[in-house]
Write a protein that holds these residues in place. Structure first.
Motif, short mmCIF file in Angstrom:
data_model
loop_
_atom_site.label_atom_id
_atom_site.label_comp_id
_atom_site.label_asym_id
_atom_site.label_seq_id
_atom_site.Cartn_x
_atom_site.Cartn_y
_atom_site.Cartn_z
N PHE A 64 23.68 42.72 30.82
CA PHE A 64 25.00 41.94 31.12
C PHE A 64 25.46 42.83 32.59
O PHE A 64 25.08 44.01 32.69
N THR A 132 36.46 38.59 31.36
CA THR A 132 36.06 37.44 31.95
C THR A 132 36.73 37.18 33.26
O THR A 132 37.83 37.78 33.56
N ILE A 151 31.96 29.62 38.30
CA ILE A 151 32.16 30.01 36.99
C ILE A 151 33.35 30.63 36.77
O ILE A 151 33.85 31.56 37.25
N TYR A 154 33.24 34.20 33.84
CA TYR A 154 32.02 34.78 33.98
C TYR A 154 32.18 36.20 33.14
O TYR A 154 33.17 36.75 33.36
N ASN A 181 21.51 36.49 26.54
CA ASN A 181 22.38 35.33 26.90
C ASN A 181 23.50 35.48 27.64
O ASN A 181 24.25 34.56 28.19
N TYR A 182 23.68 36.68 28.22
CA TYR A 182 24.91 37.07 28.90
C TYR A 182 24.34 37.62 30.44
O TYR A 182 25.09 38.33 31.18
N GLN A 187 23.97 33.12 32.33
CA GLN A 187 25.29 32.21 32.26
C GLN A 187 25.33 31.35 33.06
O GLN A 187 26.01 30.29 32.83
N ASP A 190 23.59 28.14 31.63
CA ASP A 190 24.34 27.57 30.43
C ASP A 190 25.61 26.74 30.96
O ASP A 190 25.88 25.66 30.55
N THR A 191 26.28 27.38 32.11
CA THR A 191 27.49 26.88 32.67
C THR A 191 27.34 25.37 32.98
O THR A 191 28.16 24.37 32.81
#
Length: 441
Positions: A64, A132, A151, A154, A181-182, A187, A190-191
């Motif tokens: 991340f 975020t 985003i 995020y 996944n992060y 990100q 997927d967004t």
């Protein structure tokens, strides 16, 4: 348009207009710089509200993104992640809750989710609040520079300023490109419901930037001649290491780093002697081959290193090259006056990284195998591989120097790595990326 001109224009536009989320995703493109002192790589994104250019260390293996939130972090849109919330739980492993007795700030809040950001160079870690915030990314729509993608939430971690130690000057954090996944590319993908993939082309010098593209499987056009490097990609499977290697690693947590199935190493087409078991990842996560942008030069387990250098010296002698005084951290060097420089760098024996079959190999030419250094008796070219000692955690760590001016495609949906070998063979470099002709998703 050059990267620096585009970045200036983008920053100007972001400073006077709000950035909407687009109805249709288009290719995210960002320049990669190389630091002259640390030889590490960074990219510039746009973070906070109002959006501000933010330079982050590019790390292939991190899970991340993290950012120094204690130094000039001013944003009207940051949000802490409540402890016990579904998002906090999805970050995993019963993360601790933060309690802070200082005035509220991005890095100080009570009952908020915490993460453990780690510096991949120093291996130092900390416990910091998860946030975020808004993140905007430069784009291309296939023919012109497009609007930035936004985003609005995020996910990343704060970090203390001390965690920046060892990174390039002027970076304020780390951009994670690992398998998590992060990570940043996941990100983004997927967004905007685009493929989980990214292409990386590291710059071969500190003067001109390389490029990263997220969500695009090609084409990748370079130079004014519109050379599509996606047509030169050769593919090999990505291998999962079942055990993570971060400072804070939980039982059953696999590594988010990228491992490949290296089976042999050839010098001038001739295989060197390697203990094959060292190239496999065992149940404890030891062995194997990974790629790292936080490692400058490829690091080899001692027996592999000795076999490679012995073979390289032997093959070089056929070219009338004689080893001269070594310059640390290298052990094999030659006088620059004795070496002919070709379009793919010094004319020395090739090193092939052989994958799942003999005809699938990543060829390392002189531009990536050799490093030019000013020595006491004049300039020398040194073999740019480093001895990693006996029984290291990873037998082969492919470093940034060996990846420069090579296009790499990380296709997470298909779990494979695409590589081109040196793009210098095509008459281009990673600095020649052409914004104007990138294909749509």
């Amino acid at each position: 348009m050059p990267f620096h001109s585009f970045s200036f224009l983008l920053f100007f536009l972001l400073s006077i207009f709000s950035v909407p989320s687009p109805a249709h995703a288009i290719s995210f493109v960002a320049p990669i710089g190389k630091d002259n002192s640390t030889l590490l790589y960074s990219l510039t994104l746009y973070l906070k509200t109002p959006l501000q250019p933010t330079r982050l260390h590019l790390d292939l293996g991190s899970s991340f993104t993290w950012v120094d939130c204690d130094t000039d972090y001013n944003s009207s849109t940051y949000q802490h992640i409540p402890c016990g919330s579904p998002l906090c739980s999805s970050l995993g492993h019963n993360l601790s809750c933060s309690n802070c007795f200082n005035p509220p700030s991005p890095s100080c809040a009570n009952n908020t989710c915490s993460l453990f950001p780690e510096n991949s160079i120093t291996r130092k870690t900390a416990i910091s609040t998860a946030l975020t915030d808004s993140l905007a990314l430069p784009t291309s729509d296939g023919s012109t520079h497009g609007p930035p993608l936004l985003i609005s939430a995020y996910i990343f971690s704060c970090s203390p300023p001390s965690l920046l130690e060892g990174l390039a000057k002027n970076v304020t954090g780390l951009a994670a490109f690992g398998r998590s996944n992060y990570s940043l590319p996941v990100q983004v993908s997927d967004t905007f419901s685009i493929p989980r993939c990214f292409a990386l082309c590291l710059p071969g010098s500190t003067a001109d930037p390389g490029v990263v593209l997220v969500g695009s499987l090609g084409p990748y056009y370079f130079s004014s001649q519109k050379i599509d490097l996606s047509k030169s990609l050769i593919y090999t499977p990505l291998i999962l290491n079942p055990v993570g290697s971060t400072v804070i690693t939980y039982v059953g947590q696999p590594s988010d780093e990228y491992y490949i199935n290296l089976t042999a190493i050839n010098v001038n087409g001739k295989p060197i002697q390697i203990n094959g078991s060292s190239l496999n990842v065992d149940k404890n996560g030891f062995g194997g081959t990974k790629l790292s942008t936080s490692t400058t030069y490829t690091v080899l387990e001692t027996s592999i290193y000795n076999a490679l250098t012995d073979a390289f010296v032997n093959e070089s002698s056929a070219l009338n090259l004689t080893v001269t005084n070594a310059v640390k951290p290298f052990s094999v060097c030659y006088s620059a006056a004795d070496i002919i420089v070709t379009r793919v760098g010094p004319g020395v024996p090739t090193v092939d990284l052989v994958m799942q079959s003999d005809d699938v190999f990543w060829r390392v030419f002189g531009s990536n195998s050799m490093v030019q250094i000013a020595g006491d008796g004049g300039d020398v070219w040194c073999l740019g591989f480093v001895d990693g000692g006996v029984n290291p955690r990873t037998s082969v760590v492919i470093g940034g120097h060996q990846m420069e001016d090579n296009l790499l495609q990380f296709d997470l949906d298909s779990n494979r790595l695409g590589f081109t070998s040196s793009v210098l063979l095509k008459g281009t470099t990673c600095a020649d990326f052409n914004f104007a002709y990138q294909g749509h998703f």
